[in-house]
Design a protein around this motif. Structure first.
Motif, mmCIF file in Angstrom:
data_model
loop_
_atom_site.group_PDB
_atom_site.id
_atom_site.type_symbol
_atom_site.label_atom_id
_atom_site.label_comp_id
_atom_site.label_asym_id
_atom_site.label_seq_id
_atom_site.Cartn_x
_atom_site.Cartn_y
_atom_site.Cartn_z
ATOM 1 N N TYR A 11 0.711 -1.155 -0.100
ATOM 2 C CA TYR A 11 0.293 -0.215 -0.318
ATOM 3 C C TYR A 11 0.894 1.704 0.075
ATOM 4 C CZ TYR A 11 -3.888 -3.536 1.159
ATOM 5 O OH TYR A 11 -4.130 -4.411 1.149
ATOM 6 N N PHE A 14 3.874 1.207 1.903
ATOM 7 C CA PHE A 14 4.457 0.171 2.718
ATOM 8 C C PHE A 14 3.697 -1.261 2.527
ATOM 9 C CE2 PHE A 14 1.628 -2.513 5.865
ATOM 10 C CZ PHE A 14 2.637 -2.258 7.176
ATOM 11 N N ALA A 16 2.441 -4.102 3.419
ATOM 12 C CA ALA A 16 1.911 -5.490 4.085
ATOM 13 C C ALA A 16 1.627 -7.058 4.188
ATOM 14 C CB ALA A 16 -0.045 -5.127 3.563
ATOM 15 N N PRO A 35 0.084 -9.998 14.984
ATOM 16 C CA PRO A 35 -0.426 -8.111 15.630
ATOM 17 C C PRO A 35 -1.197 -8.023 15.178
ATOM 18 C CG PRO A 35 1.896 -8.275 15.279
ATOM 19 C CD PRO A 35 1.481 -9.862 15.552
ATOM 20 N N SER A 38 0.209 -6.392 11.079
ATOM 21 C CA SER A 38 0.805 -7.860 10.766
ATOM 22 C C SER A 38 0.638 -8.756 9.176
ATOM 23 C CB SER A 38 1.079 -8.774 11.597
ATOM 24 O OG SER A 38 -0.264 -10.223 11.693
ATOM 25 N N GLY A 39 -0.769 -8.064 9.121
ATOM 26 C CA GLY A 39 -1.277 -9.006 7.614
ATOM 27 C C GLY A 39 -2.030 -9.632 7.115
ATOM 28 N N THR A 42 -5.107 -8.886 4.974
ATOM 29 C CA THR A 42 -4.427 -9.344 3.969
ATOM 30 C C THR A 42 -4.367 -10.290 3.295
ATOM 31 O OG1 THR A 42 -3.617 -7.006 4.307
ATOM 32 C CG2 THR A 42 -3.238 -7.651 2.440
HETATM 33 N N1 LIG Z 1 -6.366 -0.845 1.746
HETATM 34 C C1 LIG Z 1 -5.301 -0.119 2.417
HETATM 35 N N2 LIG Z 1 -4.797 0.550 2.035
HETATM 36 C C2 LIG Z 1 -3.196 1.031 2.846
HETATM 37 N N3 LIG Z 1 -3.042 0.408 3.995
HETATM 38 C C3 LIG Z 1 -3.580 -0.701 4.186
HETATM 39 C C4 LIG Z 1 -5.472 -1.760 3.207
HETATM 40 N N4 LIG Z 1 -5.559 -2.285 3.949
HETATM 41 C C5 LIG Z 1 -4.440 -2.516 4.546
HETATM 42 N N5 LIG Z 1 -3.313 -1.533 4.957
HETATM 43 C C6 LIG Z 1 -2.353 -1.720 5.561
HETATM 44 O O1 LIG Z 1 -1.465 -2.949 5.901
HETATM 45 C C7 LIG Z 1 -1.309 -3.773 7.157
HETATM 46 C C8 LIG Z 1 -1.832 -4.679 7.112
HETATM 47 O O2 LIG Z 1 -2.858 -4.483 7.309
HETATM 48 P P1 LIG Z 1 -4.331 -5.768 7.999
HETATM 49 O O3 LIG Z 1 -5.240 -5.751 7.518
HETATM 50 O O4 LIG Z 1 -3.574 -7.314 6.561
HETATM 51 O O5 LIG Z 1 -3.445 -6.461 9.010
HETATM 52 P P2 LIG Z 1 -3.984 -7.790 10.309
HETATM 53 O O6 LIG Z 1 -2.741 -7.953 10.651
HETATM 54 O O7 LIG Z 1 -5.140 -7.926 9.906
HETATM 55 O O8 LIG Z 1 -4.328 -6.552 11.314
HETATM 56 P P3 LIG Z 1 -5.972 -6.370 12.254
HETATM 57 O O9 LIG Z 1 -5.729 -7.635 13.392
HETATM 58 O O10 LIG Z 1 -5.726 -4.706 12.774
HETATM 59 O O11 LIG Z 1 -6.738 -5.773 11.216
HETATM 60 C C9 LIG Z 1 -1.604 -2.593 7.776
HETATM 61 O O12 LIG Z 1 -0.501 -1.586 8.632
HETATM 62 C C10 LIG Z 1 -2.932 -1.640 7.113
HETATM 63 O O13 LIG Z 1 -2.741 0.387 7.956
#
Ligand SMILES: Nc1ncnc2c1ncn2[C@@H]1O[C@H](COP(=O)(O)OP(=O)(O)OP(=O)(O)O)[C@@H](O)[C@H]1O
Length: 335
Positions: A11, A14, A16, A35, A38-39, A42
């Protein structure tokens, strides 16, 4: 089996997902644990086709689905907040996927009845979503996702919005459901206890990278690095070693502790510390300690050991770690 190969998703600048490769065995219940940020989501959404990878590939049951839209991937998806059709009964919500596929009514009725029984909502078929509890709504969501016989069930923190007791009940229920239907299931969670409780396999993620994949016992007993060890349970730092608070034995004789320590290769040595608090936790007792240089750590011992030792705040103890994932012993020295 699901395979993800060299998946990258950025993103902006960054990452992901930073070169993620993972195999999810057919019929397993695999947790993606990590945590916030962490992705995990995604990765799950990339398997579902709700995110497009920048590079890398996804296969489901041997078929490359990288460029397929979600509806052609054979998946069922359940989110943390289930978007139920509010104007439809439970029965119609569960039947939805079959109705739009124009399945015969008799087939739909049989299938929906079976699923409502599996998820324990037989008596709720004519209710509307607003008349269900949060836990019942999530069970309805699972029935709805399972109705179209998905090859893969993808669950994104499905119990995340529920209170602790309902969460615990539902994860045990999910485990039983999985044992019954055997559909390959991927569960996103940030809760290590949930992952250890329900999953056959856990993939631990941090900063868009897989840190370790394995069964719960392996991850707990033989963590690949400090991050995995800390994330899968509480840890104490003794010197430069991380150890589990459970892996601590307390003795009242410093000389014995030093002698035992000398027998153990690779031991970080005996650390003397002051008992700060003795906290009963039900079956066990946590002993909060402070080393001479001010570092805090905790040992966790059985109630019986704690009673035998009669530890009190202010006593000087000597803590000994014999390995990051093996037994740590602590000797107490009464002053
Ligand atoms: N559409 C987006 N645009 C910009 N950044 C994004 C987008 N989706 C996710 N991110 C960023 O990518 C990273 C991974 O997000 P993700 O939702 O996969 O994390 P996660 O491990 O599922 O976290 P959580 O438990 O908080 O849902 C995060 O830092 C998030 O801010």
């Amino acid at each position: 089996m699901i395979t993800v190969t060299n998946a990258r998703k950025n993103y902006g600048s960054f990452a992901a997902l930073d070169d993620v490769s993972l195999e999810i065995p057919k019929g397993s219940l695999t947790a993606l644990l990590g945590p916030s940020g962490s992705g995990k989501s995604t990765l799950l959404r990339s398997i579902a086709g709700l995110e497009t990878l920048d590079s890398g590939a996804v296969t489901i049951q041997g078929r490359d689905v990288t460029d397929e839209p979600p509806q052609r991937r054979g998946i069922g998806f359940v989110f943390q907040h289930y978007a139920a059709f509010k104007h439809m009964t439970v029965r119609d919500n569960v039947a939805f996927g079959l109705s739009i596929r124009k399945r015969p009514k008799a087939e739909i009725d049989t299938k929906v009845n079976d699923l409502l029984e599996i998820v324990g909502l037989e008596g709720f078929r004519n209710r509307y979503p607003a008349q269900l509890s949060g836990g019942q709504r999530q069970r309805m969501a699972l029935a709805r996702a399972l109705a179209v016989d998905p090859q893969v069930l993808l669950l994104d923190e499905p119990f995340g919005a529920l209170d602790a007791k309902v969460r615990t009940d539902l994860r045990q229920w999910l485990r039983r459901l999985h044992d019954e239907v055997h559909v390959t299931t991927v569960l996103v969670t940030h809760d290590q206890e949930e992952a250890l409780d329900v999953a056959d396999r856990i993939a631990v993620l941090d900063k868009g990278r897989i840190q370790q994949v394995g069964d719960p016992v392996t991850l707990y007993e033989r963590p690949a690095n400090d991050f995995v060890m800390s994330f899968l349970g509480s840890v104490s730092r003794l010197g430069d070693q991380l150890v589990r608070p459970h892996d601590i034995v307390i003795e009242r004789d410093l000389a014995t502790a030093l002698a035992l320590d000398a027998d153990v290769p690779g031991s970080p040595g005996v650390v003397t510390a002051v008992v700060e608090r003795v906290v009963p936790l039900g079956f066990e007792v946590r002993v909060d300690l402070r080393t001479e240089d001010g570092a805090h750590f905790a040992a966790q011992v059985s109630r019986r050991d704690a009673a035998d030792l009669q530890l009190h705040a202010g006593e000087v103890v000597a803590a000994r770690a014999i390995g990051r994932s093996s037994v740590v012993e602590t000797a107490a020295l009464a002053i």
